[in-house]
Design a protein around this motif. Structure first.
Motif, PDB file in Angstrom:
ATOM      1  N   ASN A  54      54.285-116.648 -88.610  1.00 23.09           N
ATOM      2  CA  ASN A  54      53.197-115.580 -88.317  1.00 23.09           C
ATOM      3  C   ASN A  54      52.500-116.238 -87.178  1.00 23.09           C
ATOM      4  OD1 ASN A  54      51.710-113.352 -88.097  1.00 23.09           O
ATOM      5  ND2 ASN A  54      50.273-113.962 -89.868  1.00 23.09           N
ATOM      6  N   ASP A  55      52.993-116.857 -86.244  1.00 22.49           N
ATOM      7  CA  ASP A  55      52.224-117.569 -84.971  1.00 22.49           C
ATOM      8  C   ASP A  55      52.151-116.542 -83.808  1.00 22.49           C
ATOM      9  OD1 ASP A  55      52.080-119.932 -86.231  1.00 22.49           O
ATOM     10  OD2 ASP A  55      53.299-121.008 -84.750  1.00 22.49           O
ATOM     11  N   ALA A  56      53.121-115.275 -83.990  1.00 31.98           N
ATOM     12  CA  ALA A  56      53.020-114.339 -83.084  1.00 31.98           C
ATOM     13  C   ALA A  56      53.548-113.196 -83.395  1.00 31.98           C
ATOM     14  CB  ALA A  56      53.757-114.829 -81.528  1.00 31.98           C
ATOM     15  N   ALA A  57      53.293-111.890 -82.961  1.00 34.81           N
ATOM     16  CA  ALA A  57      53.781-110.750 -83.344  1.00 34.81           C
ATOM     17  C   ALA A  57      53.556-109.711 -82.040  1.00 34.81           C
ATOM     18  CB  ALA A  57      53.045-109.948 -84.473  1.00 34.81           C
ATOM     19  N   ALA A  58      54.026-108.796 -82.087  1.00 34.92           N
ATOM     20  CA  ALA A  58      53.736-107.627 -80.668  1.00 34.92           C
ATOM     21  C   ALA A  58      53.968-106.296 -81.389  1.00 34.92           C
ATOM     22  CB  ALA A  58      54.731-107.959 -79.649  1.00 34.92           C
ATOM     23  N   SER A  59      53.020-105.418 -80.734  1.00 29.22           N
ATOM     24  CA  SER A  59      53.336-103.914 -80.937  1.00 29.22           C
ATOM     25  C   SER A  59      53.803-103.263 -79.496  1.00 29.22           C
ATOM     26  CB  SER A  59      51.842-103.243 -81.519  1.00 29.22           C
ATOM     27  OG  SER A  59      51.492-103.915 -82.719  1.00 29.22           O
ATOM     28  N   ILE A  60      54.585-102.047 -79.607  1.00 28.56           N
ATOM     29  CA  ILE A  60      55.038-101.490 -78.412  1.00 28.56           C
ATOM     30  C   ILE A  60      54.966-100.257 -78.285  1.00 28.56           C
ATOM     31  CG2 ILE A  60      56.481-103.533 -77.700  1.00 28.56           C
ATOM     32  CD1 ILE A  60      58.868-102.032 -78.736  1.00 28.56           C
ATOM     33  N   ASP A  61      54.762 -99.426 -77.260  1.00 23.89           N
ATOM     34  CA  ASP A  61      54.694 -98.035 -76.941  1.00 23.89           C
ATOM     35  C   ASP A  61      56.154 -97.595 -77.413  1.00 23.89           C
ATOM     36  OD1 ASP A  61      54.573 -95.426 -76.444  1.00 23.89           O
ATOM     37  OD2 ASP A  61      53.827 -95.735 -74.395  1.00 23.89           O
ATOM     38  N   PRO A  62      56.327 -96.782 -78.364  1.00 20.43           N
ATOM     39  CA  PRO A  62      57.698 -96.248 -78.630  1.00 20.43           C
ATOM     40  C   PRO A  62      58.423 -95.409 -77.700  1.00 20.43           C
ATOM     41  CG  PRO A  62      56.323 -95.030 -80.060  1.00 20.43           C
ATOM     42  CD  PRO A  62      55.450 -95.907 -79.416  1.00 20.43           C
ATOM     43  N   GLU A  63      57.436 -94.948 -76.563  1.00 25.79           N
ATOM     44  CA  GLU A  63      57.934 -94.215 -75.354  1.00 25.79           C
ATOM     45  C   GLU A  63      58.297 -95.136 -74.218  1.00 25.79           C
ATOM     46  OE1 GLU A  63      58.405 -90.978 -75.505  1.00 25.79           O
ATOM     47  OE2 GLU A  63      57.817 -91.009 -77.438  1.00 25.79           O
ATOM     48  N   GLY A  64      57.776 -96.309 -74.557  1.00 28.69           N
ATOM     49  CA  GLY A  64      57.805 -97.414 -73.296  1.00 28.69           C
ATOM     50  C   GLY A  64      56.982 -97.190 -72.264  1.00 28.69           C
ATOM     51  N   THR A  65      55.854 -96.512 -72.272  1.00 26.23           N
ATOM     52  CA  THR A  65      55.001 -96.129 -71.106  1.00 26.23           C
ATOM     53  C   THR A  65      53.930 -97.201 -71.140  1.00 26.23           C
ATOM     54  OG1 THR A  65      54.115 -94.269 -71.984  1.00 26.23           O
ATOM     55  CG2 THR A  65      55.936 -93.956 -70.503  1.00 26.23           C
ATOM     56  N   GLY A  66      53.412 -97.371 -72.527  1.00 24.08           N
ATOM     57  CA  GLY A  66      52.011 -98.196 -72.465  1.00 24.08           C
ATOM     58  C   GLY A  66      52.338 -99.615 -72.607  1.00 24.08           C
ATOM     59  N   PRO A  67      51.297-100.501 -72.325  1.00 29.38           N
ATOM     60  CA  PRO A  67      51.461-101.832 -72.361  1.00 29.38           C
ATOM     61  C   PRO A  67      51.818-102.329 -73.386  1.00 29.38           C
ATOM     62  CG  PRO A  67      49.019-101.405 -72.508  1.00 29.38           C
ATOM     63  CD  PRO A  67      49.638 -99.935 -72.128  1.00 29.38           C
ATOM     64  N   ARG A  68      52.675-103.576 -73.653  1.00 29.25           N
ATOM     65  CA  ARG A  68      52.909-104.253 -74.964  1.00 29.25           C
ATOM     66  C   ARG A  68      51.590-104.973 -75.263  1.00 29.25           C
ATOM     67  NH1 ARG A  68      55.293-110.028 -75.635  1.00 29.25           N
ATOM     68  NH2 ARG A  68      56.716-109.581 -77.543  1.00 29.25           N
ATOM     69  N   LEU A  69      51.507-104.961 -76.756  1.00 28.55           N
ATOM     70  CA  LEU A  69      50.367-106.054 -77.043  1.00 28.55           C
ATOM     71  C   LEU A  69      50.888-107.011 -77.824  1.00 28.55           C
ATOM     72  CD1 LEU A  69      48.018-103.091 -78.574  1.00 28.55           C
ATOM     73  CD2 LEU A  69      47.971-103.790 -76.357  1.00 28.55           C
ATOM     74  N   PHE A  70      50.294-108.046 -77.390  1.00 28.21           N
ATOM     75  CA  PHE A  70      51.042-109.356 -78.052  1.00 28.21           C
ATOM     76  C   PHE A  70      49.869-110.181 -78.909  1.00 28.21           C
ATOM     77  CE2 PHE A  70      52.049-113.874 -77.373  1.00 28.21           C
ATOM     78  CZ  PHE A  70      53.002-114.053 -78.038  1.00 28.21           C
TER      79      PHE A  70
END
Length: 145
Positions: A54-70
């Motif tokens: 659990n040192d890192a995780a990410a959330s991404i926009d399913p449409e691929g247009t928004g920024p990745r959140l790390f």
């Protein structure tokens, strides 16, 4: 050409914060690398010990247009007010009572997922349609706008 942007959060619990922001933004958790059915399978193959998973995780926009959140684990807790914050556009195109009702509904939904409501700012038209200041589960401020 515009550059891609990733927004990085220092935090204590990357998996939990990634899940919160995925919910808040209608994002999804980033899946494991190609060739792996799960993150556990990938991390096993990489030799990552259980206490580091659990040192890192990410959330991404399913449409691929928004920024990745790390989200990256750091040893220290949050120290002060954010100098930068996210505005979650929860009531686009709405004004007055309809806008504030949409913001209240979004606030209620996010409180159920671990957010804290901090302040409601009433509309002060023409420039400010009103907003609600919130904090994510680790205290990072954001606005429902």
């Amino acid at each position: 050409m515009a550059r891609d942007v990733q927004i990085t959060f220092d935090c204590a619990d990357p998996a939990a914060l990634a899940a919160f922001w995925a919910e808040a933004l209608d994002y999804r958790l980033q899946g494991p690398p190609a060739g792996f059915e799960s993150w556990d399978q990938a991390l096993d193959a990489m030799g990552v010990p259980p206490e580091r998973r659990n040192d890192a995780a990410a959330s991404i926009d399913p449409e691929g247009t928004g920024p990745r959140l790390f989200f990256q684990r750091v040893p220290e807790g949050k120290q002060a007010k954010n100098r930068a914050h996210l505005d979650v556009r929860a009531a686009p195109g709405l004004e007055g009572d309809a806008r504030m009702a949409a913001l209240e509904a979004a606030a209620e939904r996010l409180v159920a997922h671990g957010a804290t409501r901090l302040h409601r700012h009433e509309p002060a038209l023409p420039l400010d349609g009103g907003h609600i200041v919130m904090a994510d589960p680790e205290g990072n401020e954001f606005c429902l706008d």
